[in-house]
Scaffold this motif. Structure first.
Motif, PDB file in Angstrom:
ATOM      1  N   GLU A 117       1.313  -1.702  -0.355  1.00  0.00           N
ATOM      2  CA  GLU A 117       0.399  -0.052  -0.258  1.00  0.00           C
ATOM      3  C   GLU A 117       0.876   1.116  -0.142  1.00  0.00           C
ATOM      4  O   GLU A 117       0.663   1.849  -0.740  1.00  0.00           O
ATOM      5  N   GLY A 118       1.649   1.206   0.695  1.00  0.00           N
ATOM      6  CA  GLY A 118       2.691   2.676   0.767  1.00  0.00           C
ATOM      7  C   GLY A 118       3.679   3.065  -0.718  1.00  0.00           C
ATOM      8  O   GLY A 118       3.268   3.831  -0.224  1.00  0.00           O
ATOM      9  N   ASP A 119       3.438   1.486  -1.302  1.00  0.00           N
ATOM     10  CA  ASP A 119       4.355   2.262  -3.270  1.00  0.00           C
ATOM     11  C   ASP A 119       3.433   2.756  -3.826  1.00  0.00           C
ATOM     12  O   ASP A 119       3.413   3.117  -4.873  1.00  0.00           O
ATOM     13  N   CYS A 160      -8.906   0.927  -1.077  1.00  0.00           N
ATOM     14  CA  CYS A 160      -7.478  -0.234  -0.966  1.00  0.00           C
ATOM     15  C   CYS A 160      -7.657  -1.571  -0.116  1.00  0.00           C
ATOM     16  O   CYS A 160      -7.504  -0.453   1.256  1.00  0.00           O
ATOM     17  N   TYR A 161      -7.032  -2.729  -0.879  1.00  0.00           N
ATOM     18  CA  TYR A 161      -7.566  -3.907   0.673  1.00  0.00           C
ATOM     19  C   TYR A 161      -6.776  -4.638   0.295  1.00  0.00           C
ATOM     20  O   TYR A 161      -6.439  -5.114  -1.059  1.00  0.00           O
ATOM     21  N   PRO A 162      -6.039  -4.253   1.042  1.00  0.00           N
ATOM     22  CA  PRO A 162      -4.213  -4.759   1.019  1.00  0.00           C
ATOM     23  C   PRO A 162      -4.080  -6.802   1.139  1.00  0.00           C
ATOM     24  O   PRO A 162      -5.294  -6.915   1.918  1.00  0.00           O
ATOM     25  N   THR A 220       0.745 -12.995  -0.013  1.00  0.00           N
ATOM     26  CA  THR A 220       0.676 -14.247  -0.380  1.00  0.00           C
ATOM     27  C   THR A 220       2.042 -14.706  -0.729  1.00  0.00           C
ATOM     28  O   THR A 220       2.736 -13.800  -0.839  1.00  0.00           O
ATOM     29  N   ASN A 221       1.719 -15.384   0.047  1.00  0.00           N
ATOM     30  CA  ASN A 221       3.676 -16.173  -0.121  1.00  0.00           C
ATOM     31  C   ASN A 221       4.371 -15.403   0.288  1.00  0.00           C
ATOM     32  O   ASN A 221       6.023 -15.548  -0.556  1.00  0.00           O
ATOM     33  N   GLY A 222       4.091 -14.332   1.560  1.00  0.00           N
ATOM     34  CA  GLY A 222       5.901 -12.827   1.680  1.00  0.00           C
ATOM     35  C   GLY A 222       5.143 -12.256   0.720  1.00  0.00           C
ATOM     36  O   GLY A 222       5.901 -11.393   1.476  1.00  0.00           O
ATOM     37  N   VAL A 223       4.192 -12.275   0.012  1.00  0.00           N
ATOM     38  CA  VAL A 223       4.543 -10.899  -0.820  1.00  0.00           C
ATOM     39  C   VAL A 223       3.053 -10.030  -0.597  1.00  0.00           C
ATOM     40  O   VAL A 223       2.241 -10.581  -0.583  1.00  0.00           O
ATOM     41  N   PHE A 224       3.436  -8.526  -0.343  1.00  0.00           N
ATOM     42  CA  PHE A 224       2.499  -8.012   0.014  1.00  0.00           C
ATOM     43  C   PHE A 224       1.782  -7.175  -1.629  1.00  0.00           C
ATOM     44  O   PHE A 224       2.901  -7.333  -1.950  1.00  0.00           O
ATOM     45  N   GLY A 225       0.819  -6.920  -1.329  1.00  0.00           N
ATOM     46  CA  GLY A 225      -0.058  -6.535  -2.690  1.00  0.00           C
ATOM     47  C   GLY A 225      -1.603  -5.986  -2.047  1.00  0.00           C
ATOM     48  O   GLY A 225      -1.097  -5.800  -0.620  1.00  0.00           O
ATOM     49  N   ALA A 226      -2.019  -5.980  -2.759  1.00  0.00           N
ATOM     50  CA  ALA A 226      -3.139  -4.926  -3.089  1.00  0.00           C
ATOM     51  C   ALA A 226      -4.215  -4.671  -3.803  1.00  0.00           C
ATOM     52  O   ALA A 226      -3.832  -4.698  -5.140  1.00  0.00           O
ATOM     53  N   ASN A 227      -5.317  -4.837  -3.906  1.00  0.00           N
ATOM     54  CA  ASN A 227      -6.444  -4.922  -4.565  1.00  0.00           C
ATOM     55  C   ASN A 227      -7.401  -3.465  -4.363  1.00  0.00           C
ATOM     56  O   ASN A 227      -7.846  -3.378  -3.632  1.00  0.00           O
ATOM     57  N   VAL A 228      -7.028  -2.919  -5.655  1.00  0.00           N
ATOM     58  CA  VAL A 228      -7.825  -1.506  -5.601  1.00  0.00           C
ATOM     59  C   VAL A 228      -9.583  -1.700  -6.108  1.00  0.00           C
ATOM     60  O   VAL A 228      -9.444  -2.183  -7.182  1.00  0.00           O
ATOM     61  N   VAL A 229      -9.973  -0.872  -5.492  1.00  0.00           N
ATOM     62  CA  VAL A 229     -11.540  -1.436  -5.712  1.00  0.00           C
ATOM     63  C   VAL A 229     -11.871  -0.215  -6.077  1.00  0.00           C
ATOM     64  O   VAL A 229     -12.276   0.964  -5.176  1.00  0.00           O
TER      65      VAL A 229
END
Length: 240
Positions: free
Chosen positions: A183-185, A204-206, A209-218
């Motif tokens: 999210e910070g990026d 923004c919904y973080p 998965t497998n130690g990797v951060f991501g986000a779904n932007v709706v």
């Protein structure tokens, strides 16, 4: 013109104790979204008469519609109908039309319409019945409050009975973009997007998965073209 607004009041100790997981809010939110009514607030209260009455009055005054679930069955702790009646200063008693429905149902079922079951025919004066094709015992609408059962299958049937009678607005549309960054990026990009598309809701919904951060932007709104434009710009700016 803005869409009508709604609130939901979930009633029951079993929800607050964790014994029962509420499914009705999720269902109602989806149906209201399709009908163009914006669900703005959900409250959960215990089987406490003053709390129910206060919540009903407050929500009724601030939203176009209020939907309640729970507490209109045959047992001693089903106090919702009485609380709603008091909240609106309405007399409540067994009503002939509700009683007729129950009499026909229990006669067909070969069961006795005893005093406990007859409690489900107690309807405030001036209320309109809500059809219940599942188990017959009706809900009711008084003023802008729609009073429904807590059993999910019955609740869903009552929602289906009520919604066609309500004037909705524009259905809420949404698109989702998965971003494999934290999210910070992307926070500054989203802030600028939200400012330029202030008519849309951008969430923004973080996830991890497998130690990797991501986000779904709706991106949500009632104008499909604006949503497309916002999503196109977002994808370009984060260089997917």
């Amino acid at each position: 013109m803005a869409n009508p607004t709604a609130a939901m009041l979930v009633i029951g100790d079993e929800i607050l104790s964790g014994r029962t997981r509420d499914a009705n809010m999720h269902y109602l939110a989806g149906e209201l979204t399709k009908h163009g009514i914006d669900l703005k607030e959900v409250r959960i209260v215990s089987d406490d008469a003053p709390a129910i009455e206060a919540a009903v009055r407050a929500l009724s005054e601030t939203h176009d519609h209020v939907f309640t679930s729970g507490g209109i069955g045959p047992t001693h702790d089903d106090i919702t109908a009485d609380c709603i009646a008091r909240a609106f200063g309405a007399h409540i008693d067994v009503r002939h039309d509700a009683r007729a429905l129950l009499e026909a149902h229990y006669e067909k079922s070969g069961l006795e319409l005893n005093d406990a079951r007859l409690r489900m025919a107690r309807i405030p004066d001036g209320a309109e019945l809500i059809d219940n094709p599942v188990s017959t015992a009706p809900g009711f609408t008084i003023a802008n409050v729609h009073v429904m059962a807590g059993v999910p299958l019955v609740f869903q049937a009552m929602v289906a009975s009520v919604l066609p009678l309500l004037t909705g607005g524009n259905p809420l549309l949404s698109q989702t973009l998965r971003v494999d960054r934290g999210e910070g990026d992307i926070a500054s990009t989203l802030a600028a997007l939200a400012k330029d598309f202030s008519d849309l809701s951008i969430g923004c919904y973080p996830f991890q998965t497998n130690g990797v951060f991501g986000a779904n932007v709706v991106v949500r709104g009632t104008d499909g073209g604006r949503i497309d434009a916002a999503m196109t710009r977002l994808a370009k700016e984060i260089e997917l």
